[in-house]
Write a protein that holds these residues in place. Structure first.
Motif, PDB file in Angstrom:
ATOM      1  N   MET A  87       0.826  -1.132  -0.137  1.00  0.00           N
ATOM      2  CA  MET A  87      -0.180   0.091   0.213  1.00  0.00           C
ATOM      3  C   MET A  87       0.900   1.399   0.009  1.00  0.00           C
ATOM      4  O   MET A  87       0.333   2.259  -0.388  1.00  0.00           O
ATOM      5  N   ILE A  88       2.140   1.204   0.394  1.00  0.00           N
ATOM      6  CA  ILE A  88       2.887   2.296   0.419  1.00  0.00           C
ATOM      7  C   ILE A  88       3.631   2.737  -0.883  1.00  0.00           C
ATOM      8  O   ILE A  88       3.973   1.770  -1.736  1.00  0.00           O
ATOM      9  N   GLU A  89       3.536   3.915  -1.257  1.00  0.00           N
ATOM     10  CA  GLU A  89       3.823   4.536  -2.460  1.00  0.00           C
ATOM     11  C   GLU A  89       5.344   5.367  -2.244  1.00  0.00           C
ATOM     12  O   GLU A  89       5.729   5.842  -1.207  1.00  0.00           O
ATOM     13  N   ALA A  90       6.143   5.193  -3.365  1.00  0.00           N
ATOM     14  CA  ALA A  90       7.342   5.933  -3.425  1.00  0.00           C
ATOM     15  C   ALA A  90       7.103   7.579  -3.021  1.00  0.00           C
ATOM     16  O   ALA A  90       6.101   7.934  -3.624  1.00  0.00           O
ATOM     17  N   GLY A  91       7.899   8.130  -2.250  1.00  0.00           N
ATOM     18  CA  GLY A  91       7.822   9.380  -2.030  1.00  0.00           C
ATOM     19  C   GLY A  91       7.058   9.882  -0.728  1.00  0.00           C
ATOM     20  O   GLY A  91       7.126  10.932  -0.207  1.00  0.00           O
ATOM     21  N   GLN A  92       6.352   8.954  -0.085  1.00  0.00           N
ATOM     22  CA  GLN A  92       5.331   8.926   0.963  1.00  0.00           C
ATOM     23  C   GLN A  92       6.235   9.148   2.156  1.00  0.00           C
ATOM     24  O   GLN A  92       7.374   8.685   2.196  1.00  0.00           O
ATOM     25  N   THR A  93       5.675   9.667   3.163  1.00  0.00           N
ATOM     26  CA  THR A  93       6.234   9.469   4.475  1.00  0.00           C
ATOM     27  C   THR A  93       5.389   8.765   5.476  1.00  0.00           C
ATOM     28  O   THR A  93       4.035   8.945   5.532  1.00  0.00           O
ATOM     29  N   ILE A  94       5.778   7.641   6.050  1.00  0.00           N
ATOM     30  CA  ILE A  94       5.087   6.763   6.743  1.00  0.00           C
ATOM     31  C   ILE A  94       5.450   6.633   8.186  1.00  0.00           C
ATOM     32  O   ILE A  94       6.604   6.968   8.425  1.00  0.00           O
ATOM     33  N   PHE A  95       4.721   6.440   8.978  1.00  0.00           N
ATOM     34  CA  PHE A  95       5.122   6.019  10.543  1.00  0.00           C
ATOM     35  C   PHE A  95       4.851   4.593  10.735  1.00  0.00           C
ATOM     36  O   PHE A  95       3.532   4.035  10.595  1.00  0.00           O
ATOM     37  N   LEU A  96       5.878   3.829  11.223  1.00  0.00           N
ATOM     38  CA  LEU A  96       5.690   2.393  11.725  1.00  0.00           C
ATOM     39  C   LEU A  96       5.776   2.482  13.182  1.00  0.00           C
ATOM     40  O   LEU A  96       6.765   2.709  13.886  1.00  0.00           O
ATOM     41  N   ASP A  97       4.646   1.994  13.651  1.00  0.00           N
ATOM     42  CA  ASP A  97       4.430   1.759  15.130  1.00  0.00           C
ATOM     43  C   ASP A  97       5.325   0.584  15.486  1.00  0.00           C
ATOM     44  O   ASP A  97       5.783  -0.052  14.599  1.00  0.00           O
ATOM     45  N   GLY A  98       5.561   0.528  16.717  1.00  0.00           N
ATOM     46  CA  GLY A  98       6.233  -0.781  17.159  1.00  0.00           C
ATOM     47  C   GLY A  98       5.255  -2.033  17.161  1.00  0.00           C
ATOM     48  O   GLY A  98       4.149  -1.825  16.708  1.00  0.00           O
ATOM     49  N   GLY A  99       5.845  -2.999  17.483  1.00  0.00           N
ATOM     50  CA  GLY A  99       5.207  -4.382  17.382  1.00  0.00           C
ATOM     51  C   GLY A  99       5.730  -5.434  16.282  1.00  0.00           C
ATOM     52  O   GLY A  99       6.409  -4.920  15.371  1.00  0.00           O
ATOM     53  N   THR A 100       5.532  -6.273  16.476  1.00  0.00           N
ATOM     54  CA  THR A 100       5.908  -7.566  15.685  1.00  0.00           C
ATOM     55  C   THR A 100       5.436  -7.695  14.378  1.00  0.00           C
ATOM     56  O   THR A 100       5.923  -7.910  13.129  1.00  0.00           O
TER      57      THR A 100
END
Length: 250
Positions: A87-100
């Motif tokens: 779902m992630i596109e080039a150029g985006q800024t994403i936040f990955l929370d913690g967790g497995t």
């Protein structure tokens, strides 16, 4: 009504509704509120539910530590992680929370994709060592159970960042009580990230649905969608079918 019958009814209602309101149940059964409160106290003492002001919530068992959780439902989490990464596109800024589960998102990201990944989890940042992505690691007090930074420093840094997509990690999802987690400080950090995100998705394995943890993170209406295993039962997802939540299977 016998004590055993009342307790069986209380257990059934907790499973169905996710809460017991003592006064409401007492009125429904034409019993004194003290009788219901006594039942709740005794059931809490036996480890059958969690007492709260005015009633009770289901008892959520404590999670194993981070290292142990990595081995739980590994194949399912890998599928969810791959779907989220797609779902992630080039150029985006994403936040990955913690967790497995979110660690699997990091592992599934193509190494050549240019984007910015923000995280407060040093373990997830380490997964991106060989990626082209720019990695912004939020610092603060390390909550070792989930291997994430919490506290004032983390909140201050998060306030200065805007993200396109936030993959939120929670321990429980309930149609009435929303998304919740087990730690007070961690919940505060999650709420802060929510305010900075355009879209919020939860990678959710089946055991999280219908459960309630002590600290609320978000109402269901605050979320964009769930990424769930394709084999999850329809009854678990039924409360969310007529909402604005997008349900994506993997």
């Amino acid at each position: 009504m016998l004590t055993t019958q009342r307790r069986a009814l209380i257990s059934a209602r907790l499973s169905r509704d996710g809460e017991i309101v003592a006064k409401r149940l007492a009125d429904e059964l034409d019993l004194s509120e003290d009788t219901i409160r006594r039942d709740l106290r005794e059931m809490a003492a036996e480890g059958l539910l969690k007492r709260v002001h005015g009633g009770a919530l289901p008892l959520v068992p404590p999670l194993p530590d981070f290292a142990a959780r990595q081995a739980i439902a590994g194949d399912v989490k890998r599928r969810l992680g791959r779907k989220a990464a797609s779902m992630i596109e080039a150029g985006q800024t994403i936040f990955l929370d913690g967790g497995t589960s979110n660690a699997e998102v990091a592992r599934a990201l193509p190494r050549q994709t240019r984007l910015t990944v923000v995280t407060h989890s040093p373990t997830i940042a380490a997964e991106l060592e060989r990626h082209e992505a720019e990695v912004i690691l939020i610092g603060g007090r390390l909550y070792k159970h989930s291997m994430v930074a919490t506290g004032a420093a983390a909140l201050a840094a998060i306030a200065g960042i805007r993200v396109d997509l936030f993959f939120l990690g929670v321990t429980a999802i309930h149609p009435a009580h929303g998304a919740s987690t087990g730690d007070y400080e961690e919940a505060a950090v999650k709420r802060a990230i929510l305010k900075q995100a355009a879209d919020i998705y939860v990678l959710a394995t089946s055991e999280k649905f219908g459960a309630v943890s002590p600290h609320r993170v978000a109402d269901i209406s605050d979320l964009s969608g769930f990424i769930v295993p394709e084999e999850i039962g329809d009854e678990m997802l039924a409360p969310y079918q007529n909402t604005n939540i997008t349900i994506i299977t993997a």
